[in-house]
Design a protein around this motif. Structure first.
Motif, PDB file in Angstrom:
ATOM      1  N   VAL A  31       0.925  -1.150   0.046  1.00 27.85           N
ATOM      2  CA  VAL A  31      -0.074  -0.167   0.015  1.00 27.85           C
ATOM      3  C   VAL A  31       0.770   1.273   0.060  1.00 27.85           C
ATOM      4  CG1 VAL A  31      -1.838   1.373   1.255  1.00 27.85           C
ATOM      5  CG2 VAL A  31      -1.611  -1.307   1.247  1.00 27.85           C
ATOM      6  N   VAL A  32       0.659   2.052  -0.853  1.00 30.63           N
ATOM      7  CA  VAL A  32       1.282   3.499  -1.076  1.00 30.63           C
ATOM      8  C   VAL A  32      -0.174   4.531  -1.027  1.00 30.63           C
ATOM      9  CG1 VAL A  32       3.289   2.758  -1.943  1.00 30.63           C
ATOM     10  CG2 VAL A  32       1.372   3.655  -3.494  1.00 30.63           C
ATOM     11  N   LYS A  33       0.377   5.677  -0.415  1.00 31.53           N
ATOM     12  CA  LYS A  33      -1.022   6.863  -0.504  1.00 31.53           C
ATOM     13  C   LYS A  33      -0.691   8.031  -1.215  1.00 31.53           C
ATOM     14  CE  LYS A  33      -2.298   5.092   4.252  1.00 31.53           C
ATOM     15  NZ  LYS A  33      -2.587   5.654   5.698  1.00 31.53           N
ATOM     16  N   SER A  34       0.418   7.849  -2.204  1.00 37.61           N
ATOM     17  CA  SER A  34       0.334   8.869  -3.125  1.00 37.61           C
ATOM     18  C   SER A  34       0.742   8.232  -4.585  1.00 37.61           C
ATOM     19  CB  SER A  34       1.501   9.984  -2.640  1.00 37.61           C
ATOM     20  OG  SER A  34       2.776   9.319  -2.761  1.00 37.61           O
ATOM     21  N   GLY A  35       0.792   9.312  -5.532  1.00 35.89           N
ATOM     22  CA  GLY A  35       1.040   8.645  -6.786  1.00 35.89           C
ATOM     23  C   GLY A  35       2.684   8.761  -7.091  1.00 35.89           C
ATOM     24  N   LEU A  36       3.336   9.540  -6.529  1.00 37.94           N
ATOM     25  CA  LEU A  36       4.806   9.489  -6.423  1.00 37.94           C
ATOM     26  C   LEU A  36       5.269   8.285  -5.946  1.00 37.94           C
ATOM     27  CD1 LEU A  36       5.988  13.157  -6.037  1.00 37.94           C
ATOM     28  CD2 LEU A  36       5.971  11.815  -8.082  1.00 37.94           C
TER      29      LEU A  36
END
Length: 124
Positions: A31-36
């Motif tokens: 899981v990641v919380k940003s586009g970058l």
């Protein structure tokens, strides 16, 4: 070996719905919380599938998908933009079931999902 799905989403209702359902289906989840962060992790981990929430804090899911398609290191990764207009858990799980049924496996043989994901919806 378990296959990995990368999820890029910042909204708690999306994460709370997707992560347990995908793990229950037998996949590893990153899981990641940003586009970058999605771009970084996709290049690093090379997941088999990337699920992008259309709404991310730094860029929209379509922009992330466009960049992923243009980068040689990530161009072959199946990427799906998920749009959740009302963001109810049931709608999110229905969208997940639809995606896992329709996404082809990276080797072109059959569907991405190992099992029919619809029972996940009925068991929640």
């Amino acid at each position: 070996m378990k296959r990995t799905i990368l999820i890029a989403a910042a909204r708690p209702v999306v994460l709370d719905s997707l992560v347990p359902a995908i793990k229950l289906a037998g996949f590893n989840v990153t899981v990641v919380k940003s586009g970058l962060d999605a771009l970084r992790r996709a290049r690093m981990d090379r997941p088999e599938l990337i699920l992008l929430d259309a709404v991310l804090p730094d860029m929209d899911g379509a922009s992330v998908a466009d960049i992923l398609c243009r980068l040689p290191s990530t161009a072959g990764i199946q990427t799906v933009i998920l749009q959740f207009p009302t963001s109810t858990q049931t709608e999110i799980l229905l969208e997940l079931a639809h995606v896992l049924r329709l996404c082809p496996s990276p080797d072109g043989g059959g569907h991405f999902s190992r099992e029919e994901p619809v029972p996940l919806i009925h068991s929640t």
